[in-house]
Design a protein around this motif. Structure first.
Motif, PDB file in Angstrom:
ATOM      1  N   ASP A 120       0.848  -1.176   0.000  1.00 32.80           N
ATOM      2  CA  ASP A 120       0.000   0.000   0.000  1.00 32.80           C
ATOM      3  C   ASP A 120       0.891   1.236   0.000  1.00 32.80           C
ATOM      4  O   ASP A 120       1.602   1.503   0.976  1.00 32.80           O
ATOM      5  CB  ASP A 120      -0.916  -0.008   1.227  1.00 32.80           C
ATOM      6  CG  ASP A 120      -1.858   1.183   1.253  1.00 32.80           C
ATOM      7  OD1 ASP A 120      -2.923   1.096   0.620  1.00 32.80           O
ATOM      8  OD2 ASP A 120      -1.504   2.203   1.878  1.00 32.80           O
ATOM      9  N   GLU A 121       0.872   1.995  -1.085  1.00 33.73           N
ATOM     10  CA  GLU A 121       1.788   3.125  -1.236  1.00 33.73           C
ATOM     11  C   GLU A 121       1.596   4.186  -0.160  1.00 33.73           C
ATOM     12  O   GLU A 121       2.581   4.730   0.354  1.00 33.73           O
ATOM     13  CB  GLU A 121       1.638   3.750  -2.629  1.00 33.73           C
ATOM     14  CG  GLU A 121       2.275   2.935  -3.741  1.00 33.73           C
ATOM     15  CD  GLU A 121       2.470   3.751  -5.011  1.00 33.73           C
ATOM     16  OE1 GLU A 121       2.120   4.944  -5.014  1.00 33.73           O
ATOM     17  OE2 GLU A 121       2.985   3.185  -5.991  1.00 33.73           O
ATOM     18  N   ALA A 122       0.348   4.503   0.172  1.00 32.56           N
ATOM     19  CA  ALA A 122       0.094   5.540   1.172  1.00 32.56           C
ATOM     20  C   ALA A 122       0.675   5.156   2.526  1.00 32.56           C
ATOM     21  O   ALA A 122       1.305   5.977   3.214  1.00 32.56           O
ATOM     22  CB  ALA A 122      -1.403   5.811   1.282  1.00 32.56           C
ATOM     23  N   THR A 123       0.476   3.890   2.912  1.00 38.19           N
ATOM     24  CA  THR A 123       0.998   3.416   4.195  1.00 38.19           C
ATOM     25  C   THR A 123       2.523   3.437   4.206  1.00 38.19           C
ATOM     26  O   THR A 123       3.150   3.863   5.183  1.00 38.19           O
ATOM     27  CB  THR A 123       0.492   1.996   4.480  1.00 38.19           C
ATOM     28  OG1 THR A 123      -0.943   1.997   4.501  1.00 38.19           O
ATOM     29  CG2 THR A 123       1.014   1.481   5.810  1.00 38.19           C
ATOM     30  N   LEU A 124       3.127   2.986   3.109  1.00 34.02           N
ATOM     31  CA  LEU A 124       4.588   2.948   3.041  1.00 34.02           C
ATOM     32  C   LEU A 124       5.178   4.355   3.013  1.00 34.02           C
ATOM     33  O   LEU A 124       6.228   4.606   3.621  1.00 34.02           O
ATOM     34  CB  LEU A 124       5.036   2.155   1.809  1.00 34.02           C
ATOM     35  CG  LEU A 124       4.681   0.668   1.819  1.00 34.02           C
ATOM     36  CD1 LEU A 124       5.181   0.001   0.531  1.00 34.02           C
ATOM     37  CD2 LEU A 124       5.271  -0.039   3.039  1.00 34.02           C
TER      38      LEU A 124
ATOM     39  N   ASP B  15      -5.745 -11.440   4.314  1.00 32.09           N
ATOM     40  CA  ASP B  15      -5.032 -10.328   3.675  1.00 32.09           C
ATOM     41  C   ASP B  15      -5.647  -8.979   4.049  1.00 32.09           C
ATOM     42  O   ASP B  15      -4.934  -7.988   4.222  1.00 32.09           O
ATOM     43  CB  ASP B  15      -5.025 -10.493   2.153  1.00 32.09           C
ATOM     44  CG  ASP B  15      -4.150 -11.654   1.707  1.00 32.09           C
ATOM     45  OD1 ASP B  15      -3.242 -12.020   2.471  1.00 32.09           O
ATOM     46  OD2 ASP B  15      -4.387 -12.190   0.609  1.00 32.09           O
ATOM     47  N   GLU B  16      -6.971  -8.937   4.175  1.00 32.87           N
ATOM     48  CA  GLU B  16      -7.632  -7.683   4.528  1.00 32.87           C
ATOM     49  C   GLU B  16      -7.306  -7.287   5.968  1.00 32.87           C
ATOM     50  O   GLU B  16      -6.984  -6.127   6.254  1.00 32.87           O
ATOM     51  CB  GLU B  16      -9.144  -7.817   4.345  1.00 32.87           C
ATOM     52  CG  GLU B  16      -9.893  -6.512   4.626  1.00 32.87           C
ATOM     53  CD  GLU B  16     -11.396  -6.635   4.386  1.00 32.87           C
ATOM     54  OE1 GLU B  16     -12.140  -5.733   4.838  1.00 32.87           O
ATOM     55  OE2 GLU B  16     -11.815  -7.640   3.759  1.00 32.87           O
ATOM     56  N   ALA B  17      -7.378  -8.253   6.881  1.00 34.70           N
ATOM     57  CA  ALA B  17      -7.062  -7.966   8.280  1.00 34.70           C
ATOM     58  C   ALA B  17      -5.596  -7.577   8.431  1.00 34.70           C
ATOM     59  O   ALA B  17      -5.264  -6.641   9.167  1.00 34.70           O
ATOM     60  CB  ALA B  17      -7.373  -9.187   9.136  1.00 34.70           C
ATOM     61  N   ASP B  18      -4.711  -8.277   7.729  1.00 38.13           N
ATOM     62  CA  ASP B  18      -3.283  -7.995   7.777  1.00 38.13           C
ATOM     63  C   ASP B  18      -2.998  -6.577   7.288  1.00 38.13           C
ATOM     64  O   ASP B  18      -2.197  -5.848   7.879  1.00 38.13           O
ATOM     65  CB  ASP B  18      -2.541  -9.025   6.908  1.00 38.13           C
ATOM     66  CG  ASP B  18      -1.046  -8.972   7.073  1.00 38.13           C
ATOM     67  OD1 ASP B  18      -0.575  -8.990   8.223  1.00 38.13           O
ATOM     68  OD2 ASP B  18      -0.340  -8.912   6.051  1.00 38.13           O
ATOM     69  N   HIS B  19      -3.679  -6.181   6.228  1.00 39.57           N
ATOM     70  CA  HIS B  19      -3.503  -4.826   5.695  1.00 39.57           C
ATOM     71  C   HIS B  19      -4.010  -3.775   6.684  1.00 39.57           C
ATOM     72  O   HIS B  19      -3.379  -2.722   6.868  1.00 39.57           O
ATOM     73  CB  HIS B  19      -4.260  -4.696   4.369  1.00 39.57           C
ATOM     74  CG  HIS B  19      -4.284  -3.300   3.819  1.00 39.57           C
ATOM     75  ND1 HIS B  19      -3.174  -2.682   3.284  1.00 39.57           N
ATOM     76  CD2 HIS B  19      -5.296  -2.388   3.733  1.00 39.57           C
ATOM     77  CE1 HIS B  19      -3.493  -1.459   2.897  1.00 39.57           C
ATOM     78  NE2 HIS B  19      -4.769  -1.260   3.154  1.00 39.57           N
ATOM     79  N   MET B  20      -5.101  -4.065   7.354  1.00 42.91           N
ATOM     80  CA  MET B  20      -5.689  -3.103   8.280  1.00 42.91           C
ATOM     81  C   MET B  20      -4.811  -2.840   9.497  1.00 42.91           C
ATOM     82  O   MET B  20      -4.887  -1.775  10.113  1.00 42.91           O
ATOM     83  CB  MET B  20      -7.070  -3.585   8.726  1.00 42.91           C
ATOM     84  CG  MET B  20      -8.137  -3.492   7.643  1.00 42.91           C
ATOM     85  SD  MET B  20      -9.730  -4.156   8.187  1.00 42.91           S
ATOM     86  CE  MET B  20     -10.179  -2.973   9.459  1.00 42.91           C
TER      87      MET B  20
END
Length: 334
Positions: free
Chosen positions: A32-36, A189-194
């Motif tokens: 996720d570019e914004a997070t990075l 994957d969704e929980a991991d991303h969150m």
């Protein structure tokens, strides 16, 4: 030459590439570019001293000075669980005894805890697959301890590392499927991303509040408790070499183990001394891990270092890689 240096916003493209390569379950490196970008901006502010020490999160890039390519990254988070709880499961034994039948039962259980609050975390250790030999991993991993050693007071007296949990050959995560998914009811994957892209309120809202008896969960999930991802075995060996040991805590999503160690007992920190750097010919001196002695302009390399009478002699290439002037202090791992 491989150089470990601070990361900043200009490294976004490289960090995104590494995030894609790292695959599933690498929570601290989401695609996720914004997070990075937020993480890289935070790293830049951390190295410059623009934020409070406990809020700092230092990201280090491993760069090949000949090609300019980023070969890996590592990170040091000054204190976890400050802005929000840092939940883990503790694997506990709950004893039950019946005097009526004179029988004792010991049950293993998973209990939600927030024991790591304030601990320093070393993590995000990832290298390109083709760089996982020849000492690159050791340089990157130990540079994190060299960083902590530059200004110990900025970091906790306890240092932790979370290892990625086990994934089956078919890509499934047995612990998630057998335990965590029952509470969060999201795709892994969704929980991991969150975890990285939100404030984590969903964990606070949905994580189990009562002990989970291990005997009641399926066998595959039981066997995954505290088990390390196949790509994390080398990282675990390096942690153990530095003095880290299992803490009895596991990740609430993938069941991977949490290792910990007293900060001042980390082997690299214990065996490092501060010396004045001098440009010269180290001749046949051994290669050592060497870094700058300040946090702000931190850099680390492996180079030949001759030590005599409190002076570390390095060749011109090493001096340039560290961006030093003759007489400046360096930290050298014995």
């Amino acid at each position: 030459m491989l150089i470990v240096r601070p990361a900043g916003p200009s490294d976004l493209a490289s960090l995104m590439e590494l995030a894609v390569l790292s695959g599933r379950g690498f929570t601290s490196l989401p695609e996720d570019e914004a997070t990075l970008l937020n993480r890289l901006t935070l790293s830049e502010a951390s190295f410059s001293g623009a934020i409070a020490p406990r809020e700092a999160w230092y990201t280090l890039m491993l760069e090949d000075s000949e090609t300019g390519r980023i070969e890996g990254l590592g990170g040091v988070r000054a204190a976890v669980g400050v802005a929000r709880p840092h939940f883990s499961f503790r694997v506990m034994t709950l004893a039950q005894f019946s005097s009526a039948i004179n029988t004792r039962f010991d049950h293993k259980a998973l209990v939600l805890v927030n024991e790591c609050a304030g601990w320093t975390e070393v993590g995000s250790l990832y290298l390109r697959p083709e760089r996982r030999s020849g000492g690159a991993g050791s340089l990157l991993a130990r540079s994190r301890y060299m960083l902590i050693g530059t200004e110990r007071q900025r970091f906790s007296e306890t240092v932790m590392a979370e290892l990625r949990g086990y994934f089956a050959p078919d890509g499934t995560c047995p612990f998630w499927d057998g335990v965590a998914s029952k509470f969060f009811r999201l795709p892994f994957d969704e929980a991991d991303h969150m975890v990285m892209s939100t404030d984590g309120q969903f964990i606070l809202d949905l994580a189990p509040r009562h002990p989970i008896y291990v005997e009641l969960i399926d066998t595959a999930a039981q066997e995954a408790i505290g088990r390390v991802h196949i790509e994390g075995e080398a990282a675990r060996a390096m942690l153990e070499h530095e003095g880290f040991r299992g803490s009895g805590l596991i990740d609430i999503f993938d069941g991977g183990p949490t290792y910990s160690v007293p900060r001042d007992s980390i082997r690299t920190i214990e065996r490092t001394e501060v010396l004045a750097a001098m440009k010269g010919d180290p001749a046949d001196a051994p290669e050592r891990l060497v870094s700058t002695a300040s946090l702000g302009g931190f850099r680390a390399i492996r180079a030949k270092v001759r030590i005599e009478e409190g002076v570390a002699t390095l060749d011109g290439g090493a001096i340039d890689a560290l961006r030093l002037k003759s007489g400046e202090m360096v930290r050298v791992r014995q």
